[in-house]
Design an enzyme around this catalytic site. Structure first.
Site, PDB file in Angstrom:
ATOM      1  N   HIS A  33     -19.978  29.887 -17.818  1.00 33.95           N
ATOM      2  CA  HIS A  33     -20.512  28.612 -17.350  1.00 33.95           C
ATOM      3  C   HIS A  33     -21.520  28.022 -18.348  1.00 33.95           C
ATOM      4  O   HIS A  33     -22.406  27.261 -17.969  1.00 33.95           O
ATOM      5  CB  HIS A  33     -21.142  28.750 -15.955  1.00 33.95           C
ATOM      6  CG  HIS A  33     -20.111  28.992 -14.893  1.00 33.95           C
ATOM      7  ND1 HIS A  33     -19.420  27.977 -14.280  1.00 33.95           N
ATOM      8  CD2 HIS A  33     -19.615  30.143 -14.361  1.00 33.95           C
ATOM      9  CE1 HIS A  33     -18.559  28.485 -13.398  1.00 33.95           C
ATOM     10  NE2 HIS A  33     -18.654  29.804 -13.444  1.00 33.95           N
ATOM     11  N   THR A  34     -21.378  28.401 -19.584  1.00 31.73           N
ATOM     12  CA  THR A  34     -22.229  27.820 -20.632  1.00 31.73           C
ATOM     13  C   THR A  34     -21.466  26.747 -21.400  1.00 31.73           C
ATOM     14  O   THR A  34     -22.090  25.885 -22.020  1.00 31.73           O
ATOM     15  CB  THR A  34     -22.677  28.911 -21.623  1.00 31.73           C
ATOM     16  OG1 THR A  34     -21.537  29.733 -21.917  1.00 31.73           O
ATOM     17  CG2 THR A  34     -23.775  29.764 -21.059  1.00 31.73           C
ATOM     18  N   ASP A 169     -11.535  27.865 -22.581  1.00 30.07           N
ATOM     19  CA  ASP A 169     -10.221  28.485 -22.370  1.00 30.07           C
ATOM     20  C   ASP A 169      -9.175  27.922 -23.330  1.00 30.07           C
ATOM     21  O   ASP A 169      -8.405  28.662 -23.943  1.00 30.07           O
ATOM     22  CB  ASP A 169      -9.762  28.267 -20.922  1.00 30.07           C
ATOM     23  CG  ASP A 169     -10.780  28.792 -19.921  1.00 30.07           C
ATOM     24  OD1 ASP A 169     -11.703  29.504 -20.344  1.00 30.07           O
ATOM     25  OD2 ASP A 169     -10.651  28.480 -18.729  1.00 30.07           O
TER      26      ASP A 169
HETATM   27  C1  GLA Z   1     -13.331  28.447 -16.265  1.00 29.46           C
HETATM   28  C2  GLA Z   1     -13.376  27.162 -17.099  1.00 29.46           C
HETATM   29  C3  GLA Z   1     -14.124  27.367 -18.413  1.00 29.46           C
HETATM   30  C4  GLA Z   1     -15.485  28.016 -18.188  1.00 29.46           C
HETATM   31  C5  GLA Z   1     -15.364  29.224 -17.263  1.00 29.46           C
HETATM   32  C6  GLA Z   1     -16.706  29.774 -16.874  1.00 29.46           C
HETATM   33  O1  GLA Z   1     -12.563  29.416 -16.917  1.00 29.46           O
HETATM   34  O2  GLA Z   1     -12.068  26.711 -17.368  1.00 29.46           O
HETATM   35  O3  GLA Z   1     -14.250  26.146 -19.097  1.00 29.46           O
HETATM   36  O4  GLA Z   1     -16.411  27.086 -17.719  1.00 29.46           O
HETATM   37  O5  GLA Z   1     -14.652  28.937 -16.065  1.00 29.46           O
HETATM   38  O6  GLA Z   1     -17.359  30.263 -17.977  1.00 29.46           O
END
Ligand code: GLA
Length: 386
Positions: A33-34, A169
């Site tokens: 969540h960064t 991701d």
């Molecule tokens: C999901 C989102 C990413 C990221 C993560 C938490 O995978 O797609 O962009 O924010 O959660 O780190």
């Protein structure tokens, strides 16, 4: 093998003129969540992928068959968005985002499947987006660079799937390199590769097999709380553009300005950014105990301050903490279910699996699934024989 399944299915549905592409899922060592806060992340691509067989067509339809859902979607790529199955939104979103960026793409016929466990926090959806983005780029010779294709996938997620995700991701799916983790600065998009030399330790995933249905609305809410925190800080410090520019000390100093929940979300992000940078140092120094301690710290923050864990994930991490030879463990990905990632002395893998399985089954009545982590390369065309 998934790739054979995809080829065969394409031949059954559409004939034998096609090209094959693949895009991987990802793990994340630390930095949760960064990404949407302009911060740092440390993901790696894995050897589990989405495989895609595709050919251009001369109409302006996308005709896509999902092997895993055993379902076909037939959608015009221009005009208003029609009803479609949820799995088709990812490819449709990518096609539409390419069009709205001014690229010329035509229709296509495609078949895809994957071996990335879904709902496990391994980014199978980003892998679908990346597979289609890289394939359409090649098929229609768009000449788009990998970072802009990764951003196309992210926009598809925002505008068609409805999750305001960060770039981690899709970035990992495009830029992955076997045996390496990548530190990404989500503000400048600069990235550096770190050899995953784990010095007698292994990474193992434990999948809770739970997926809480509120995950995507809770995700968007966290993002909004971070934005609220930034807006507050900006009243005093106009130079702060995102939580990347704040520190735990600054947040502590101004705690009374904040709603309690918003403050907890914000301080977590600033602490997690620091942990990612420390984790990179630990990896470079080969200090697995230090890396593990940071992973445990990340989990506590996600559980207590960011509130995106759940009892199944917490129990797995707690079991890891109580098992000798486990250096670190944390929930991975967006949260509310999915996997933990643990750094375990290779000799202690079995006791860890046994302990975790026993405790988990006792509490929840079913076993978790375990996946060994093997890293892999990023998205691209496959040259192998069809
Ligand atoms: C999901 C989102 C990413 C990221 C993560 C938490 O995978 O797609 O962009 O924010 O959660 O780190």
């Amino acid at each position: 093998m998934t790739i054979k399944k995809v080829s065969k299915s394409f031949e059954t549905h559409f004939g034998n003129q096609y090209r094959l592409f693949a895009a991987p899922g990802r793990i994340n060592l630390i930095g949760e969540h960064t990404d949407y806060n302009d911060g740092f992340v440390l993901p790696a691509a894995i050897d589990k992928k989405i495989y895609l067989a595709i050919e251009p067509s001369d109409d302006r339809m996308m005709q896509v068959f999902s092997v895993d859902y055993d379902e076909e979607a037939n959608i015009a790529i221009d005009g208003p968005q029609p009803e479609m199955p949820h799995w088709a939104l990812y490819s449709y979103g990518v096609a539409r985002e390419l069009l709205s960026a001014g690229h010329h793409i035509g229709g296509f016929r495609a078949v895809f499947s994957g071996d990335i466990p879904t709902g496990a926090g391994l980014s199978s959806s980003a892998a679908i987006e990346s597979a289609f983005a890289v394939a359409l780029n090649e098929l229609f010779q768009l000449d788009a660079d990998p970072m802009s294709l990764a951003k196309t996938g992210q926009k598809a997620e925002h505008n068609y799937v409805g999750v305001r995700c960060g770039i981690m991701d899709q970035f990992a799916s495009f830029f992955g390199k076997k045996n390496h983790a990548m530190r990404l600065d989500c503000r400048s998009l600069e990235h550096a590769y770190f050899p995953l030399a784990l010095q007698g330790y292994s990474l193992i995933l434990a999948d809770t097999r739970v997926k809480h249905s509120l995950a995507s609305s809770a995700y968007n809410k966290r993002r909004q709380q971070c934005e609220e925190g930034v807006a507050l800080l900006q009243q005093k410090y106009p130079a702060i553009k995102s939580l990347r520019d704040a520190t735990p000390e600054l947040l502590t100093e101004h705690k009374d300005m904040f709603d309690r929940e918003v403050w907890m979300r914000c301080i977590y992000v600033t602490e997690e950014n620091q942990r990612v940078l420390n984790a990179c140092d630990a990896l470079q120094q080969g200090d697995m105990e230090k890396l593990g301690t940071l992973m445990f710290g990340s989990h506590s923050g996600l559980r207590d301050r960011y509130a995106v864990s759940c009892k199944e994930l917490d129990l797995l991490v707690e079991t890891a903490e109580n098992t000798k030879g486990v250096a670190g463990s944390r929930m991975m990905g967006g949260g509310f279910g999915g996997c933990t990632i643990s750094l375990v002395k290779t000799g202690a893998l079995e006791p860890f699996r046994d302990n975790a399985s026993a405790a988990f089954t006792k509490a929840f009545g079913h076993e978790p699934l375990f996946y060994d982590v093997t890293t892999g390369d990023g998205a691209g065309e496959l040259s192998e024989t069809r």
